[in-house]
Design a protein around this motif. Structure first.
Motif, short mmCIF file in Angstrom:
data_model
loop_
_atom_site.label_atom_id
_atom_site.label_comp_id
_atom_site.label_asym_id
_atom_site.label_seq_id
_atom_site.Cartn_x
_atom_site.Cartn_y
_atom_site.Cartn_z
N ALA A 50 -95.78 59.75 -42.81
CA ALA A 50 -96.90 60.59 -42.37
C ALA A 50 -97.00 61.83 -43.25
CB ALA A 50 -96.72 60.97 -40.91
N PRO A 51 -97.27 61.65 -44.55
CA PRO A 51 -97.21 62.79 -45.48
C PRO A 51 -98.23 63.89 -45.16
CG PRO A 51 -98.17 60.85 -46.55
CD PRO A 51 -97.61 60.39 -45.24
N ALA A 52 -99.45 63.51 -44.81
CA ALA A 52 -100.48 64.53 -44.56
C ALA A 52 -100.12 65.37 -43.33
CB ALA A 52 -101.83 63.84 -44.37
N LEU A 53 -99.77 64.73 -42.24
CA LEU A 53 -99.44 65.47 -41.02
C LEU A 53 -98.14 66.26 -41.20
CD1 LEU A 53 -99.96 66.09 -38.05
CD2 LEU A 53 -98.79 63.94 -37.45
N TYR A 54 -97.18 65.68 -41.88
CA TYR A 54 -95.88 66.34 -42.05
C TYR A 54 -96.04 67.64 -42.85
CZ TYR A 54 -90.96 66.95 -43.32
OH TYR A 54 -89.70 67.45 -43.50
N ARG A 55 -96.85 67.62 -43.91
CA ARG A 55 -97.03 68.84 -44.72
C ARG A 55 -97.69 69.95 -43.90
NH1 ARG A 55 -98.82 64.88 -48.69
NH2 ARG A 55 -97.18 64.57 -50.27
N ARG A 56 -98.67 69.59 -43.09
CA ARG A 56 -99.31 70.61 -42.27
C ARG A 56 -98.35 71.21 -41.25
NH1 ARG A 56 -104.98 71.03 -41.63
NH2 ARG A 56 -106.15 69.82 -43.19
N LEU A 57 -97.53 70.35 -40.64
CA LEU A 57 -96.57 70.86 -39.65
C LEU A 57 -95.52 71.74 -40.31
CD1 LEU A 57 -96.03 67.63 -37.50
CD2 LEU A 57 -97.39 69.64 -36.91
N MET A 58 -95.09 71.37 -41.52
CA MET A 58 -94.10 72.19 -42.22
C MET A 58 -94.67 73.53 -42.65
SD MET A 58 -91.26 70.61 -42.10
CE MET A 58 -90.30 71.53 -43.31
N ARG A 59 -96.01 73.63 -42.80
CA ARG A 59 -96.63 74.91 -43.11
C ARG A 59 -96.82 75.78 -41.87
NH1 ARG A 59 -100.07 71.73 -46.70
NH2 ARG A 59 -101.76 71.80 -45.15
N GLY A 60 -96.39 75.26 -40.72
CA GLY A 60 -96.47 76.04 -39.49
C GLY A 60 -97.71 75.82 -38.67
N GLU A 61 -98.51 74.85 -39.01
CA GLU A 61 -99.74 74.60 -38.25
C GLU A 61 -99.42 73.94 -36.92
OE1 GLU A 61 -104.08 72.44 -39.04
OE2 GLU A 61 -102.72 72.92 -40.71
N THR A 62 -100.12 74.32 -35.88
CA THR A 62 -99.92 73.77 -34.55
C THR A 62 -100.92 72.65 -34.31
OG1 THR A 62 -99.13 75.89 -33.68
CG2 THR A 62 -99.90 74.25 -32.08
N ILE A 63 -100.41 71.44 -34.04
CA ILE A 63 -101.25 70.27 -33.80
C ILE A 63 -100.76 69.58 -32.54
CG2 ILE A 63 -102.04 68.06 -34.72
CD1 ILE A 63 -101.55 69.14 -37.52
N THR A 64 -101.68 69.37 -31.61
CA THR A 64 -101.34 68.70 -30.35
C THR A 64 -101.78 67.24 -30.42
OG1 THR A 64 -103.46 69.28 -29.34
CG2 THR A 64 -101.63 70.86 -29.09
N LEU A 65 -101.30 66.47 -29.45
CA LEU A 65 -101.68 65.05 -29.40
C LEU A 65 -103.17 64.89 -29.17
CD1 LEU A 65 -98.77 63.58 -27.25
CD2 LEU A 65 -99.13 63.30 -29.69
N GLU A 66 -103.77 65.76 -28.35
CA GLU A 66 -105.19 65.66 -28.07
C GLU A 66 -106.02 65.86 -29.34
OE1 GLU A 66 -108.41 67.41 -24.84
OE2 GLU A 66 -106.64 68.58 -25.36
N ARG A 67 -105.63 66.78 -30.20
CA ARG A 67 -106.35 67.01 -31.45
C ARG A 67 -106.16 65.86 -32.44
NH1 ARG A 67 -104.87 72.31 -34.33
NH2 ARG A 67 -106.73 71.70 -35.54
N LEU A 68 -105.00 65.23 -32.38
CA LEU A 68 -104.67 64.20 -33.37
C LEU A 68 -105.32 62.86 -33.06
CD1 LEU A 68 -102.89 63.60 -35.90
CD2 LEU A 68 -101.16 62.78 -34.31
#
Length: 579
Positions: A467-485
């Motif tokens: 999951a490279p795209a999601l992983y990079r965003r999470l490592m940058r500190g972005e908050t992503i919930t299941l509902e948004r995903l």
């Protein structure tokens, strides 16, 4: 049954050993014929008797003995030479007849055929570069497992001791060739030849119908390849205990698994229905069958299967009457002598007052006979029917039992669930500890969203490789919930047809049926249930930066690298300047 494989693999040396006598005979006959032809006087040429040289004699005997026949060289033979040639021809015929007979016997030799197939098999396994599973046993269960693995895009290597069963492998149209060997899988040397220690081997599956063989495979896998996961079939509790002592990760006992399911059905029917909905064949429709009733039950056949079901009913305080050829009164249950196929034994067991019956003998014919007779005597009976052989499927489908237990399918479904989605096993274990109200609410929510067709089950780990795209965003500190995903890539206003069943985290923490506002962390592993299209959309969302950007913000990123750089530059130029 194949014997232990020979340690040699040189077919050439084997042929030389078997053809030693014929070859020596041919060499001796050629030598005698050539020597005689050089000694026999030829015609008189220029007043001198001529003799053939060794070269000319060998040349002539070679094409004469092989029936090619060019003629007499370097000149016409004398009568003495022709007489010797006649003798040489008959000697060569005898030699070639003996040699050809030895060749035909060699081609029919079992050891040579085994050596040839073994050498070809070893070469095929060595050439494998894709991940593969070593499947030991190609019976009913083995065929189901190989079909499922082939659909998943995984290679298999098969060992089967029965040549007739192995011959069916060629009849299946697999996407990739499956190297197969007819040999005893209990032999550790056979397992090594089949790729147990191969770098591309990712697991061992022991599915033979012999517990001792499966135990030997489990031990060999533990000692020779301790890092490989092993899935081993065991129908006896002692075998299961031995496998567990050797650290076998997955022990598959079809009777034990079904007894647990029956006990769960008696204790928590909704939990049992949830199990069936999650572990069935994807795409098949799950009927909302009636639950096993509580009341008096009859168990026909007190073998391995019957004993486990009796124990399951005892654990739920369900009264049981046992019908068996060899009754063993224990002071707890009521016993009736017989096989249950006749009405007399069923009447004595109280079939008219019973609520359910288990037809659990080792004979399919007897089980069908018991079921038909019992259903005629009591139309309301809940019938559990054991099917031992897949070949009798048409007969069992013609009789409408409430539950048909097919051991090969029970094991196959469990294997497929473990291999395709390892995260499903801990989730199902958690369900066993939940109450009926919780399971009923979850079943209602899932089926209301996804329907009663068995969903696709898949797990996804949030890491850089998957999951490279999601992983990079999470490592940058972005908050992503299941509902948004979990939104549709075609229209982000629509939710995907899937549900998150289980969330496992690297810190050994887990969340059952996480809520939509659950925040995703790097390293999380999510267990999804949904349609095939929805799960494919999830794979695209978490891996592709363009799709993920649209899902989260509604913006469409430029398609090429140059357009991305220009877009980033434009955003920087439009950004407000700090004073």
């Amino acid at each position: 049954m194949q014997q232990a494989l020979a340690r040699h693999h040189s077919i050439f040396l084997l042929i030389l050993r078997r053809m030693r006598a014929p070859l020596i005979l041919l060499i001796v006959l050629f030598a005698i014929a050539v020597l005689g032809l050089t000694l026999v006087p030829g015609p008189v040429v220029d007043g001198q008797t001529s003799y053939l040289s060794f070269f000319h004699a060998f040349y002539f005997i070679s094409y004469t003995a092989t029936t090619i026949g060019f003629g007499e060289i370097p000149y016409t033979f004398s009568d003495q030479q022709r007489l010797w040639v006649i003798v040489s021809i008959y000697l060569s015929v005898i030699g070639w007849a003996y040699t050809l007979g030895s060749v035909f016997n060699l081609l029919a030799d079992r050891s040579l055929r085994q050596a040839v197939s073994m050498q070809g098999f070893v070469r095929s396994v060595r050439r494998l570069r894709e991940p593969f599973y070593l499947v030991c046993g190609y019976g009913e269960t083995g065929r189901l497992i190989c079909d499922a693995l082939d659909r998943m895009g995984l290679r298999v290597v098969v060992i089967e001791v029965d040549e007739n069963k192995l011959g069916e492998l060629d009849l299946h149209n697999y996407a990739a060739d499956a190297p197969a060997l007819c040999a005893d899988a209990a032999n550790p040397e056979t397992l090594k030849f089949a790729g147990l220690t191969h770098t591309s081997c990712i697991g061992v599956i022991a599915l033979t119908n012999d517990d001792a063989t499966n135990l030997a495979i489990a031990i060999a896998a533990r000692l020779l390849a301790p890092r490989l996961p092993a899935l081993c079939r065991a129908e006896r509790s002692t075998t299961s205990a031995n496998m567990a002592s050797f650290g076998t990760r997955h022990i598959l006992n079809p009777f034990e698994r079904f007894s647990e399911t029956l006990a769960l059905s008696l204790h928590a029917p909704k939990a049992s229905q949830l199990f069936g909905w999650l572990t069935g064949l994807p795409g098949s429709h799950v009927e909302q069958r009636r639950d096993p009733p509580r009341g008096n039950w009859i168990v026909c056949g007190h073998g391995r299967f019957g004993r486990l079901l009796v124990d399951a009913m005892d654990s739920e305080a369900v009264p049981v009457t046992i019908i068996d050829i060899d009754p063993k009164p224990d002071g707890i249950h009521r016993w009736v002598q017989g096989d249950g196929t006749g009405a007399d034994a069923l009447h004595e067991a109280g079939v008219l007052e019973a609520t359910g019956i288990v037809c659990g003998t080792s004979s399919d014919v007897d089980n069908l006979s018991i079921a038909v007779t019992a259903r005629e005597l009591n139309k309301e009976l809940f019938v559990i029917l054991r099917q031992n052989h897949e070949s009798n499927r048409a007969l069992f489908e013609a009789f409408e039992s409430d539950i048909t237990v097919v051991p090969s399918r029970v094991i196959a479904h469990e294997c497929i669930a473990i291999l395709s989605t390892p995260l499903l096993a801990p989730f199902l274990d958690e369900i066993r500890h939940r109450d009926e109200e919780w399971c009923g609410a979850l079943l209602h929510r899932l089926t209301r969203h996804l329907g009663w067709r068995v969903p696709q089950i898949r797990s996804q780990r949030i890491n850089l490789s998957r999951a490279p795209a999601l992983y990079r965003r999470l490592m940058r500190g972005e908050t992503i919930t299941l509902e948004r995903l979990l939104r549709s890539p075609a229209d982000r206003s629509l939710a995907l047809d899937c549900e998150v069943l289980y969330l496992d985290r690297d810190d050994d923490d887990h969340v059952m049926t996480p809520t939509p506002d659950e925040k995703i962390r790097p390293g999380d592993e999510l267990l999804f249930a949904g349609t095939r299209r929805a799960l494919e959309d999830i794979e695209l969302i978490i891996a592709n930066e363009h799709t993920l950007e649209y899902i989260l913000t509604g913006r469409d990123l430029p398609g090429g690298r140059i357009w991305e750089l220009l877009a980033q530059r434009g955003r920087k130029e439009r950004s407000p300047q700090l004073p």
